[in-house]
Design a protein around this motif. Structure first.
Motif, PDB file in Angstrom:
ATOM      1  N   TRP A  58      29.897  41.134 -40.607  1.00 28.36           N
ATOM      2  CA  TRP A  58      30.369  39.745 -40.668  1.00 28.36           C
ATOM      3  C   TRP A  58      31.174  39.418 -39.406  1.00 28.36           C
ATOM      4  CZ3 TRP A  58      34.660  37.951 -44.543  1.00 28.36           C
ATOM      5  CH2 TRP A  58      34.722  36.551 -44.576  1.00 28.36           C
ATOM      6  N   ILE A  59      32.032  40.326 -39.013  1.00 32.11           N
ATOM      7  CA  ILE A  59      32.835  40.127 -37.794  1.00 32.11           C
ATOM      8  C   ILE A  59      31.916  40.049 -36.580  1.00 32.11           C
ATOM      9  CG2 ILE A  59      34.500  41.224 -36.241  1.00 32.11           C
ATOM     10  CD1 ILE A  59      35.857  42.366 -38.793  1.00 32.11           C
ATOM     11  N   LYS A  60      30.967  40.977 -36.510  1.00 31.14           N
ATOM     12  CA  LYS A  60      30.047  41.020 -35.367  1.00 31.14           C
ATOM     13  C   LYS A  60      29.204  39.744 -35.294  1.00 31.14           C
ATOM     14  CE  LYS A  60      26.683  43.932 -33.092  1.00 31.14           C
ATOM     15  NZ  LYS A  60      25.908  45.170 -33.134  1.00 31.14           N
ATOM     16  N   SER A  61      28.767  39.247 -36.427  1.00 31.86           N
ATOM     17  CA  SER A  61      27.956  38.019 -36.424  1.00 31.86           C
ATOM     18  C   SER A  61      28.785  36.827 -35.946  1.00 31.86           C
ATOM     19  CB  SER A  61      27.373  37.736 -37.805  1.00 31.86           C
ATOM     20  OG  SER A  61      28.361  37.282 -38.698  1.00 31.86           O
ATOM     21  N   GLY A  62      30.069  36.805 -36.287  1.00 30.97           N
ATOM     22  CA  GLY A  62      30.946  35.734 -35.815  1.00 30.97           C
ATOM     23  C   GLY A  62      31.160  35.795 -34.318  1.00 30.97           C
ATOM     24  N   HIS A 108      41.772  37.308 -40.355  1.00 24.83           N
ATOM     25  CA  HIS A 108      41.641  37.654 -41.772  1.00 24.83           C
ATOM     26  C   HIS A 108      40.570  38.722 -41.995  1.00 24.83           C
ATOM     27  CE1 HIS A 108      44.534  34.785 -43.250  1.00 24.83           C
ATOM     28  NE2 HIS A 108      43.966  33.835 -42.516  1.00 24.83           N
ATOM     29  N   GLN A 109      39.500  38.669 -41.216  1.00 18.88           N
ATOM     30  CA  GLN A 109      38.467  39.692 -41.324  1.00 18.88           C
ATOM     31  C   GLN A 109      39.029  41.067 -40.964  1.00 18.88           C
ATOM     32  OE1 GLN A 109      35.699  37.753 -38.689  1.00 18.88           O
ATOM     33  NE2 GLN A 109      34.287  37.281 -40.370  1.00 18.88           N
ATOM     34  N   LYS A 110      39.840  41.120 -39.920  1.00 16.04           N
ATOM     35  CA  LYS A 110      40.478  42.386 -39.541  1.00 16.04           C
ATOM     36  C   LYS A 110      41.418  42.862 -40.646  1.00 16.04           C
ATOM     37  CE  LYS A 110      38.801  43.410 -35.523  1.00 16.04           C
ATOM     38  NZ  LYS A 110      38.115  44.685 -35.297  1.00 16.04           N
ATOM     39  N   ASN A 111      42.116  41.937 -41.283  1.00  9.90           N
ATOM     40  CA  ASN A 111      42.984  42.299 -42.403  1.00  9.90           C
ATOM     41  C   ASN A 111      42.178  42.852 -43.575  1.00  9.90           C
ATOM     42  OD1 ASN A 111      45.441  41.742 -41.225  1.00  9.90           O
ATOM     43  ND2 ASN A 111      45.580  39.686 -42.059  1.00  9.90           N
ATOM     44  N   CYS A 167      39.721  37.917 -47.924  1.00  9.62           N
ATOM     45  CA  CYS A 167      38.301  37.590 -47.769  1.00  9.62           C
ATOM     46  C   CYS A 167      38.059  36.094 -47.975  1.00  9.62           C
ATOM     47  CB  CYS A 167      37.479  38.419 -48.742  1.00  9.62           C
ATOM     48  SG  CYS A 167      35.744  38.497 -48.315  1.00  9.62           S
ATOM     49  N   TYR A 168      38.711  35.522 -48.977  1.00 10.15           N
ATOM     50  CA  TYR A 168      38.607  34.075 -49.179  1.00 10.15           C
ATOM     51  C   TYR A 168      39.165  33.318 -47.974  1.00 10.15           C
ATOM     52  CZ  TYR A 168      37.112  34.043 -54.071  1.00 10.15           C
ATOM     53  OH  TYR A 168      36.387  34.166 -55.232  1.00 10.15           O
ATOM     54  N   MET A 169      40.296  33.777 -47.467  1.00 11.35           N
ATOM     55  CA  MET A 169      40.913  33.122 -46.304  1.00 11.35           C
ATOM     56  C   MET A 169      39.971  33.189 -45.095  1.00 11.35           C
ATOM     57  SD  MET A 169      43.772  31.833 -47.254  1.00 11.35           S
ATOM     58  CE  MET A 169      44.667  31.527 -45.753  1.00 11.35           C
ATOM     59  N   ALA A 170      39.357  34.329 -44.897  1.00  9.64           N
ATOM     60  CA  ALA A 170      38.426  34.476 -43.778  1.00  9.64           C
ATOM     61  C   ALA A 170      37.217  33.566 -43.947  1.00  9.64           C
ATOM     62  CB  ALA A 170      37.971  35.929 -43.659  1.00  9.64           C
ATOM     63  N   ASN A 171      36.799  33.392 -45.179  1.00  5.47           N
ATOM     64  CA  ASN A 171      35.611  32.594 -45.439  1.00  5.47           C
ATOM     65  C   ASN A 171      35.840  31.098 -45.213  1.00  5.47           C
ATOM     66  OD1 ASN A 171      32.902  32.375 -46.191  1.00  5.47           O
ATOM     67  ND2 ASN A 171      33.440  31.958 -48.310  1.00  5.47           N
ATOM     68  N   ILE A 172      37.073  30.625 -45.381  1.00  6.04           N
ATOM     69  CA  ILE A 172      37.303  29.179 -45.252  1.00  6.04           C
ATOM     70  C   ILE A 172      37.890  28.765 -43.905  1.00  6.04           C
ATOM     71  CG2 ILE A 172      37.569  28.859 -47.734  1.00  6.04           C
ATOM     72  CD1 ILE A 172      40.598  28.648 -47.275  1.00  6.04           C
ATOM     73  N   ASN A 173      38.334  29.729 -43.110  1.00  4.22           N
ATOM     74  CA  ASN A 173      38.959  29.389 -41.837  1.00  4.22           C
ATOM     75  C   ASN A 173      37.973  29.387 -40.677  1.00  4.22           C
ATOM     76  OD1 ASN A 173      41.805  28.881 -42.317  1.00  4.22           O
ATOM     77  ND2 ASN A 173      41.879  30.996 -43.033  1.00  4.22           N
ATOM     78  N   LYS A 174      38.418  28.829 -39.579  1.00  5.41           N
ATOM     79  CA  LYS A 174      37.610  28.767 -38.359  1.00  5.41           C
ATOM     80  C   LYS A 174      37.849  30.007 -37.500  1.00  5.41           C
ATOM     81  CE  LYS A 174      36.175  24.477 -38.984  1.00  5.41           C
ATOM     82  NZ  LYS A 174      34.916  24.220 -39.525  1.00  5.41           N
ATOM     83  N   ALA A 175      37.082  30.145 -36.444  1.00  5.01           N
ATOM     84  CA  ALA A 175      36.952  31.304 -35.560  1.00  5.01           C
ATOM     85  C   ALA A 175      38.164  32.234 -35.426  1.00  5.01           C
ATOM     86  CB  ALA A 175      36.502  30.840 -34.183  1.00  5.01           C
ATOM     87  N   GLU A 176      39.232  31.795 -34.762  1.00  2.00           N
ATOM     88  CA  GLU A 176      40.349  32.704 -34.487  1.00  2.00           C
ATOM     89  C   GLU A 176      41.034  33.167 -35.768  1.00  2.00           C
ATOM     90  OE1 GLU A 176      43.159  31.450 -31.526  1.00  2.00           O
ATOM     91  OE2 GLU A 176      41.556  30.778 -30.211  1.00  2.00           O
ATOM     92  N   GLU A 177      41.290  32.249 -36.675  1.00  2.00           N
ATOM     93  CA  GLU A 177      41.930  32.614 -37.935  1.00  2.00           C
ATOM     94  C   GLU A 177      40.998  33.482 -38.775  1.00  2.00           C
ATOM     95  OE1 GLU A 177      44.006  29.606 -40.213  1.00  2.00           O
ATOM     96  OE2 GLU A 177      44.182  28.397 -38.396  1.00  2.00           O
ATOM     97  N   TYR A 202      43.813  42.852 -54.951  1.00  2.74           N
ATOM     98  CA  TYR A 202      43.876  41.390 -55.021  1.00  2.74           C
ATOM     99  C   TYR A 202      44.181  40.775 -53.655  1.00  2.74           C
ATOM    100  CZ  TYR A 202      43.448  41.997 -60.003  1.00  2.74           C
ATOM    101  OH  TYR A 202      42.984  42.346 -61.245  1.00  2.74           O
ATOM    102  N   SER A 203      44.944  41.464 -52.860  1.00  3.70           N
ATOM    103  CA  SER A 203      45.223  41.010 -51.504  1.00  3.70           C
ATOM    104  C   SER A 203      43.944  41.034 -50.664  1.00  3.70           C
ATOM    105  CB  SER A 203      46.301  41.903 -50.882  1.00  3.70           C
ATOM    106  OG  SER A 203      46.583  41.520 -49.582  1.00  3.70           O
ATOM    107  N   LEU A 204      43.111  42.049 -50.886  1.00  2.00           N
ATOM    108  CA  LEU A 204      41.824  42.157 -50.195  1.00  2.00           C
ATOM    109  C   LEU A 204      40.942  40.953 -50.532  1.00  2.00           C
ATOM    110  CD1 LEU A 204      39.590  43.736 -48.653  1.00  2.00           C
ATOM    111  CD2 LEU A 204      39.169  44.983 -50.770  1.00  2.00           C
ATOM    112  N   LEU A 205      40.882  40.610 -51.794  1.00  2.00           N
ATOM    113  CA  LEU A 205      40.090  39.451 -52.211  1.00  2.00           C
ATOM    114  C   LEU A 205      40.631  38.164 -51.581  1.00  2.00           C
ATOM    115  CD1 LEU A 205      37.779  38.366 -53.979  1.00  2.00           C
ATOM    116  CD2 LEU A 205      39.437  38.180 -55.845  1.00  2.00           C
TER     117      LEU A 205
END
Length: 118
Positions: free
Chosen positions: A107-111, A61-64, A47-57, A41-44
């Protein structure tokens, strides 16, 4: 909520599958079962946090997400070694985790590539 991100869909399918499997863990393995569930559930959430945040954040989250996938992989390996999972379950879950890991790396690489273009 409609999730267009393939990673989210894969994570949700993995959660549903793992949730059913971990229900059958013995009483002696409650800590392992709870660790798997908490990490899923933390993984999910990450992923949501990474999807809604901007570049640095987003990058944080993607690394997490990658870390959580690695932790789940560890828990799944331990579960298999303790014979709580069949070889079929082990391989299936491993395949899902690997696909999610590769998608997250892309996803990280595309960002990173998008930031270089700007």
């Amino acid at each position: 909520m409609n999730d267009n991100l393939l990673i989210l869909t894969k994570i949700k399918k993995t959660i549903i599958r793992l949730d059913k499997i971990t229900e059958n863990f013995s009483r002696n393995e409650i800590a392992l079962r709870d660790s798997i569930k908490k990490t899923m559930y933390s993984l999910l959430e990450e992923c949501y946090m990474a999807n809604i945040n901007k570049a640095e954040e987003r990058y944080f989250h993607q690394k997490n997400v990658l870390v959580k996938i690695k932790m789940l992989d560890f828990y799944i390996n331990v579960s298999y070694e303790k014979q709580l999972l069949s070889i079929k379950q082990f391989e299936s879950i491993g395949k899902h985790l690997l696909e999610t890991f590769v998608l997250t790396q892309a996803w990280i690489k595309s960002g990173i590539n998008n930031e270089e273009k700007e």
